[in-house]
Design a protein around this motif. Structure first.
Motif, PDB file in Angstrom:
ATOM      1  N   ALA A   1      -5.528   0.585   4.336  1.00 24.54           N
ATOM      2  CA  ALA A   1      -4.155   0.105   4.159  1.00 24.54           C
ATOM      3  C   ALA A   1      -3.832  -0.927   5.222  1.00 24.54           C
ATOM      4  O   ALA A   1      -3.272  -1.992   4.951  1.00 24.54           O
TER       5      ALA A   1
ATOM      6  N   THR B   1       3.300  -3.866   7.173  1.00 23.98           N
ATOM      7  CA  THR B   1       2.183  -3.027   7.580  1.00 23.98           C
ATOM      8  C   THR B   1       1.977  -3.069   9.089  1.00 23.98           C
ATOM      9  O   THR B   1       1.818  -2.040   9.740  1.00 23.98           O
TER      10      THR B   1
ATOM     11  N   ALA C   1       0.838  -1.198   0.000  1.00 19.15           N
ATOM     12  CA  ALA C   1       0.000   0.000   0.000  1.00 19.15           C
ATOM     13  C   ALA C   1       0.868   1.242   0.000  1.00 19.15           C
ATOM     14  O   ALA C   1       1.904   1.278   0.674  1.00 19.15           O
TER      15      ALA C   1
ATOM     16  N   SER D   1      -3.188  -4.600   3.428  1.00 20.69           N
ATOM     17  CA  SER D   1      -1.849  -4.680   2.842  1.00 20.69           C
ATOM     18  C   SER D   1      -0.883  -5.474   3.712  1.00 20.69           C
ATOM     19  O   SER D   1      -1.068  -5.610   4.925  1.00 20.69           O
TER      20      SER D   1
ATOM     21  N   THR E   1       3.572  -1.483   3.663  1.00 16.36           N
ATOM     22  CA  THR E   1       3.078  -0.131   3.493  1.00 16.36           C
ATOM     23  C   THR E   1       4.250   0.811   3.297  1.00 16.36           C
ATOM     24  O   THR E   1       5.294   0.668   3.943  1.00 16.36           O
TER      25      THR E   1
END
Lengths: 316, 268, 307
Positions: B226, B247, B49, B230, B233
């Protein structure tokens, strides 16, 4: 802010406020008069249309007192100025159809290709240079195109087609087509440009080329606008006067052969107007009768064209 | 074939295969530098993301991956985006953007179905490649629509115009369109920003399923999104990649002050 | 996956590119056809008519002897007709546009007016000639005069002026209108103090394009019976004795440039065709010049005014 009549400190002073209030009616009255004047100006557009229809109907109605509608619409001889007058307008109609068809065969494909090129292929800088040229081409008076048809294109065609008469529908139609190209191209390009960039991006993001995007995404999305360009282009050709009056000849001739000379509806009107026909004679009225036919045809095409254009505006 | 490139994440003790990475990547709109020295790894079959305040360059970066910027004059790439396992620099002028776009699909912010039937929309990517065999198209379209969880809803009206679908269905159609041509990466540019919460949830579910097969890069302005969908990130700010990480790491223990400010809602 | 598709994909892409190139080239050629025709037209006219463009050509009346004939009465006639055309089309067109853009409520009358404006723009010009012949020449008794021609062409270019003015007004952001209203301006004050001045560039552009169309227009002027052989000038405007004197030029017989050209073009002798070509150069230069100014003006407005 206080707006009391006593006129507190820091607010509008009383006499000033009074004036604003007493002026209110004057102001409103003036505003209303101005609006009325503006409305009348805008309504002129309607008045002109009504006037056109009224005049044509009025003069044509006297014409049809002498001539039967059946003869007018089905007769194949148009000789209103002869001793033995015949009033079948098919020759004029056929002349109009043949020249317009030739013009469309030139303007349709060329206009479409130009529109597609300018909207989808051309680098923006190049398009910016080319477009004013097309606008200039659209601005050239038709009488100049007439000269071009008679004294440039016809001699050229005579070299290719032996025995081609000096007046012929082919040359007039071809030049008329060239004249309409910028008009068709600009309407079609407007329609293609109205297609949102997001659709194009969707196509490009799939790995499509410009041509694939143009044919499979932009064209279907702008289809009615492109059709509108064609229809309005035909309407322009049907109503065009000087090119055909100069290059196609002014003698009615019932033939579909583009190599022959023939008069169109518009060319006939010019021919009569150039002569010295007395007001109120049947020859004079005949130009209003054929003018009425011309208005009906072009109006038909224009309404379809505008409907198609409006449809594309509603979608995006 | 080259040895697969890997992304080693020592903290989590995992080794990912790299699908792509940007190296010292810069991007210019005319004289305007929109991306500065971005180094971003993209792990294969994972969701990466891109987050950050608007104007931070996340969409610009995303659109560089399939060369969308080539469509407009005055844009310029500098540096590299390497695509593996071929190990080519996909922003190099020698590389054909058309080929890149066939291999890296994109789903846009607003659903943008073509003014065609549902079938034609999904089959578009295959038609672009010259595939004309009806049987192949039908098979692929069904597969893609099933993949986008849309098959059951539209199987009886494949010849309807795509415009007639609801917003959420249109976006799933766009995902099916992207899936149908077996892309290696799918780019999502804020795919749910124009959708209602229910449609958003279904798209998010879909992304979680798709990543079994395809590498996903997604731009979102929604941090919860996100965090939900994800694996990795990247936080971007003013054209720079400020922080990149797993993430769960990045949201729990941001290493940079700017990242922390952003995810705690202090700006943006 | 990519490897297995690789070579096949590349051939497909190469084929797609080839098509793209072919179609792009055809498109470019088609577009240059337009440009080439324009050049050809111009060059053809210039080659044919250049030698006749002497000062005498502008100062002589038409004549039976082609080498002595000139376009004095024609260009004076064109100029005077343009004055009437402008005085008809500009106030009417601008007022109509202001009404439609700033005042008109959304109802069927407005709709009717809108449809009429778009339709009038597409009515063949010769129809305006028929309207003028029936209405101005005979019913209103204005005769085959400069006034009739000017009014006719004025009505003909009315839609052009209306559309251009509306577009110029529409380009002004709502914020400007709100700013003026917020200071207590009435609707008319907003229009006259702000909108019309700010839109003036676009209005000029539309008026010039309209006039450039009118100056080259032949068919409607023939239809109302402009004479083709005029060996005198109309009275000089605003010089005669009141009440009728200052305006007697309006009722004078006249000819205009395109009609003069048509007349010469219709003669069988090629010597007159040379005159026609020379007149054509004058007309085309006048219209191209006007169009050029309009295009330049528009691009200047676009680059200068960024709301």
């Amino acid at each position: 802010m206080t707006t009391t009549d006593t006129g507190g400190s820091g607010s509008l002073s009383s006499p000033y406020l009074d004036r604003i209030r007493t002026m209110r009616h004057v102001r409103n009255g003036k505003e209303r008069i101005i609006e009325a004047i503006l409305f009348v100006a805008a309504f002129c557009a309607v008045a002109v249309t009504v006037a056109i229809v009224a005049i044509l109907l009025y003069e044509a109605s006297t014409f049809f007192e002498h001539v039967s509608l059946v003869e007018f619409l089905t007769g194949t001889e148009w000789t209103p100025l002869f001793e033995r007058a015949r009033y079948g307008m098919l020759p004029l109609l056929v002349g109009t159809v043949v020249t317009s068809a030739i013009a469309f065969l030139v303007a349709g494909p060329l206009g479409f290709l130009i529109a597609m090129y300018l909207s989808e292929f051309a680098p923006p800088k190049l398009a910016e240079v080319l477009k004013p040229f097309l606008e200039l081409l659209a601005g050239v008076p038709t009488i100049v195109y007439g000269y071009f048809a008679l004294l440039f294109v016809t001699p050229l065609l005579q070299k290719l087609i032996p025995g081609l008469p000096g007046f012929n529908m082919l040359s007039a139609g071809l030049v008329m087509g060239l004249m309409i190209v910028p008009y068709v191209a600009s309407i079609a390009e407007d329609a293609m440009r109205a297609v949102p960039m997001a659709l194009r991006e969707g196509s490009y993001a799939m790995g499509a080329t410009r041509f694939q995007t143009a044919m499979w995404v932009v064209l279907p999305a702008s289809f009615s606008g492109v059709m509108a360009a064609f229809v309005l282009g035909i309407s322009r050709a049907v109503g065009e006067t000087m090119i055909v009056a100069i290059a196609a000849g002014q003698q009615p001739n019932f033939t579909f052969d583009p190599r022959e000379p023939a008069a169109t509806i518009t060319a006939y009107i010019v021919q009569v107007a150039m002569g010295d026909l007395p007001h109120g004679s049947i020859g004079y009225q005949s130009i209003f009768a054929v003018g009425l036919v011309l208005v009906v045809i072009t109006l038909f095409f224009n309404l379809i064209g505008q409907m198609l254009r409006r449809r594309i505006r509603e979608v995006y | 074939m080259n040895q697969p490139k890997t992304l080693d994440d020592n903290a989590a003790m995992v080794t990912e295969t790299l699908k792509a990475e940007t190296r010292k990547f810069n991007f210019f709109y005319g004289d305007n530098q929109a991306l500065k020295n971005v180094d971003l790894p993209v792990a294969e079959r994972r969701v990466t993301a891109l987050i950050g305040p608007s104007g931070c360059g996340k969409s610009t970066l995303l659109r560089s991956f399939n060369r969308m910027h080539d469509l407009y004059p005055g844009n310029r790439y500098e540096g590299e985006i390497r695509l593996y396992p071929d190990d080519v620099n996909l922003v190099s002028p020698e590389v054909d953007p058309i080929e890149i776009r066939m291999r890296i699909s994109m789903v846009f912010q607003k659903p943008n179905p073509f003014p065609k039937t549902i079938f034609e929309n999904v089959a578009y990517g295959l038609m672009v490649r010259g595939e004309k065999r009806r049987s192949v198209l039908e098979e692929k379209v069904e597969e893609a629509l099933r993949g986008a969880a849309l098959w059951e809803e539209v199987k009886d009206r494949l010849d309807d115009l795509a415009f007639n679908l609801s917003g959420g269905q249109q976006q799933r159609l766009c995902i099916a369109r992207a899936l149908a041509s077996d892309p290696e990466i799918i780019l999502f540019d804020e795919p749910t920003s124009a959708l209602d919460p229910i449609a958003t949830a279904s798209i998010e579910e879909l992304i979680a399923e798709i990543k079994e097969k395809v590498t996903i890069l997604i731009v979102t302005h929604n941090m919860q999104q996100a965090a939900r969908i994800s694996d990795y990130t990247a936080f971007m700010y003013l054209g720079e990649l400020v922080e990149f990480g797993r993430t769960d790491e990045l949201f729990v223990r941001p290493r940079k002050k700017q990242t922390e400010d952003y995810i705690t809602g202090r700006f943006g | 996956m990519a490897e297995t598709q690789g070579p096949r994909l590349r051939t497909i892409i190469a084929r797609n590119h080839r098509w793209d190139l072919i179609i792009g080239t055809i498109g470019l050629l088609a577009t240059t056809v337009g440009v080439l025709v324009l050049m050809l037209l111009f060059v053809d006219l210039v080659i044919d008519g250049w030698q006749r463009l002497t000062p005498d050509f502008f100062l002589n009346f038409p004549s039976r002897r082609p080498e002595e004939a000139g376009i004095l009465s024609a260009w004076v006639g064109s100029a005077l007709v343009m004055v009437v055309t402008a005085f008809t089309a500009v106030p009417l067109g601008v007022a109509a546009a202001i009404y439609l853009e700033e005042y008109a409520p959304k109802n069927w009358i407005t709709e009717l007016i809108e449809i009429n404006v778009t339709n009038l723009a597409a009515v063949p010009s010769i129809i305006y000639g028929l309207l003028a012949l029936g209405l101005f020449v005979y019913i209103l008794g204005l005769g085959h005069s400069i006034l009739t021609a000017g009014l006719t062409l004025g009505l003909m270019i009315l839609p052009i002026v209306i559309v251009a003015t509306r577009e110029a007004l529409r380009a002004i952001p709502v914020a400007i209108r709100e700013a003026a209203y917020a200071l207590g301006a009435t609707r008319w004050q907003v229009v006259s103090d702000h909108l019309v001045p700010y839109a003036s560039g676009g209005i000029y552009t539309g008026v010039i394009i309209g006039l450039s169309r009118a100056i080259g227009e032949t068919a409607p002027v023939i239809t109302i019976g402009a004479l083709t052989f005029i060996a005198f000038l109309p009275p000089i405007p605003f010089t005669g004795d009141p009440p009728a004197g200052p305006f007697d030029w309006l009722f004078s017989p006249f000819t205009v440039l395109p009609i003069q050209m048509f007349n010469w073009l219709s003669r069988p002798q090629t010597a007159f065709h040379v005159n026609a070509a020379a007149t054509g150069i004058v007309i085309i230069v006048a219209t191209l010049l006007m169009n050029g100014i309009a295009i330049w003006l528009r691009s200047r407005i676009r680059s200068k005014l960024k709301w």
